[in-house]
Design an enzyme around this catalytic site. Sequence first.
Site, PDB file in Angstrom:
ATOM      1  N   LYS A  27      37.042  17.133 -52.890  1.00 18.38           N
ATOM      2  CA  LYS A  27      36.622  18.389 -52.936  1.00 18.38           C
ATOM      3  C   LYS A  27      37.813  19.509 -52.599  1.00 18.38           C
ATOM      4  O   LYS A  27      38.075  20.559 -53.235  1.00 18.38           O
ATOM      5  CB  LYS A  27      35.580  18.611 -52.000  1.00 18.38           C
ATOM      6  CG  LYS A  27      34.897  20.082 -52.030  1.00 18.38           C
ATOM      7  CD  LYS A  27      33.530  19.781 -51.216  1.00 18.38           C
ATOM      8  CE  LYS A  27      33.690  19.464 -49.730  1.00 18.38           C
ATOM      9  NZ  LYS A  27      33.499  20.602 -48.804  1.00 18.38           N
ATOM     10  N   ARG A  36      25.178  25.333 -45.657  1.00 17.56           N
ATOM     11  CA  ARG A  36      25.088  24.143 -45.436  1.00 17.56           C
ATOM     12  C   ARG A  36      23.649  23.823 -45.290  1.00 17.56           C
ATOM     13  O   ARG A  36      23.258  22.699 -45.069  1.00 17.56           O
ATOM     14  CB  ARG A  36      25.440  23.820 -43.918  1.00 17.56           C
ATOM     15  CG  ARG A  36      27.241  23.789 -43.896  1.00 17.56           C
ATOM     16  CD  ARG A  36      27.665  22.636 -42.557  1.00 17.56           C
ATOM     17  NE  ARG A  36      28.878  22.924 -42.575  1.00 17.56           N
ATOM     18  CZ  ARG A  36      29.824  22.066 -43.204  1.00 17.56           C
ATOM     19  NH1 ARG A  36      29.287  21.159 -43.969  1.00 17.56           N
ATOM     20  NH2 ARG A  36      31.030  21.924 -43.095  1.00 17.56           N
ATOM     21  N   ARG A  83      42.283   6.316 -46.793  1.00 23.60           N
ATOM     22  CA  ARG A  83      43.054   7.657 -46.169  1.00 23.60           C
ATOM     23  C   ARG A  83      43.553   7.538 -44.873  1.00 23.60           C
ATOM     24  O   ARG A  83      43.388   6.724 -43.973  1.00 23.60           O
ATOM     25  CB  ARG A  83      41.805   8.730 -45.995  1.00 23.60           C
ATOM     26  CG  ARG A  83      42.305  10.217 -45.614  1.00 23.60           C
ATOM     27  CD  ARG A  83      41.366  11.166 -45.936  1.00 23.60           C
ATOM     28  NE  ARG A  83      40.178  10.974 -44.922  1.00 23.60           N
ATOM     29  CZ  ARG A  83      39.515  12.000 -44.970  1.00 23.60           C
ATOM     30  NH1 ARG A  83      39.287  13.237 -45.706  1.00 23.60           N
ATOM     31  NH2 ARG A  83      38.202  12.259 -44.116  1.00 23.60           N
ATOM     32  N   ARG A 129      41.886   7.550 -39.196  1.00 27.95           N
ATOM     33  CA  ARG A 129      40.468   8.019 -38.122  1.00 27.95           C
ATOM     34  C   ARG A 129      39.415   6.870 -38.214  1.00 27.95           C
ATOM     35  O   ARG A 129      39.268   6.103 -39.118  1.00 27.95           O
ATOM     36  CB  ARG A 129      40.258   9.372 -39.002  1.00 27.95           C
ATOM     37  CG  ARG A 129      41.079  10.394 -38.707  1.00 27.95           C
ATOM     38  CD  ARG A 129      40.496  11.873 -39.060  1.00 27.95           C
ATOM     39  NE  ARG A 129      39.208  11.768 -39.708  1.00 27.95           N
ATOM     40  CZ  ARG A 129      38.366  12.402 -40.295  1.00 27.95           C
ATOM     41  NH1 ARG A 129      39.190  13.546 -40.467  1.00 27.95           N
ATOM     42  NH2 ARG A 129      37.154  12.493 -40.794  1.00 27.95           N
ATOM     43  N   ARG A 133      27.970   7.890 -42.673  1.00 28.39           N
ATOM     44  CA  ARG A 133      28.683   9.495 -42.996  1.00 28.39           C
ATOM     45  C   ARG A 133      27.930   9.823 -44.426  1.00 28.39           C
ATOM     46  O   ARG A 133      27.349  10.979 -44.387  1.00 28.39           O
ATOM     47  CB  ARG A 133      29.990   9.488 -43.189  1.00 28.39           C
ATOM     48  CG  ARG A 133      30.698   9.673 -41.773  1.00 28.39           C
ATOM     49  CD  ARG A 133      32.294   9.472 -41.911  1.00 28.39           C
ATOM     50  NE  ARG A 133      32.836  10.754 -42.537  1.00 28.39           N
ATOM     51  CZ  ARG A 133      33.962  10.625 -43.144  1.00 28.39           C
ATOM     52  NH1 ARG A 133      34.745   9.390 -43.125  1.00 28.39           N
ATOM     53  NH2 ARG A 133      34.677  11.821 -43.619  1.00 28.39           N
TER      54      ARG A 133
END
Length: 214
Positions: free
Chosen positions: A15, A90, A124, A157, A168
């Site tokens: 995104k 949100r 990532r 991470r 998630r």
Amino acid sequence: MKKKIIILGSPGVGKGTYTRLLSKEFGLPHISTGDMFREHLKKKTELGKKAKKIVNEGGLVPDEIVSEMVKHRLAQEDCNNGWLLDGYPRNINQAETLQSFTKVDSVLRFVADKKVIIDRLSGRRVCKKCGATYHVRNVPPKSEGICDKCGGDIYQRKDDKPEFIKTRLKIYKKQTAPLISFYQKRDLITDVNVNSEYEKRYEVLEWIKEKFKD
Ligand SMILES: [Zn+2]
């Protein structure tokens, strides 16, 4: 052209990358709530101070404050021709507030298969020092483990580890489902399929441009 655009998409769809590219193509400001917060904190505005106090006390910044920041930001001159809004709304409450002070022309929702998302997120890597992001295969640093930009160490991470990614994604889906139906009812959603490889991002961009032609 319809130019007041909300950007939606789960973690790992790219995104951020697409919104930056679109911002250049369309000549519209990319308004992310993260940047907006940092700006308010830096300038020590009243809203920034309020938000900081709440966060310091361990709370979440309430909808009223976030909405006030967005309202203020969208009223600035660079937003006259439209905007790309990323990270807001949100929830339904925020979506309704947004409707009360501006029109929304379109909601671009970036979608990819779960398999693709998991691959992107688990590959990532992030620089410890400057926060630059890489991908082991798509965007590797020039020398392994070292940031191109600042020479800092690159690491994975914790929440990009496969065992956390599924959780998630579940949370994201649950949280955004009401928002999706809110905009579906208003017939505003355009789905953008981003399953294709990173190299094909300009094709995706062309597709979006075509959709938004006058
Ligand atoms: Zn770095």
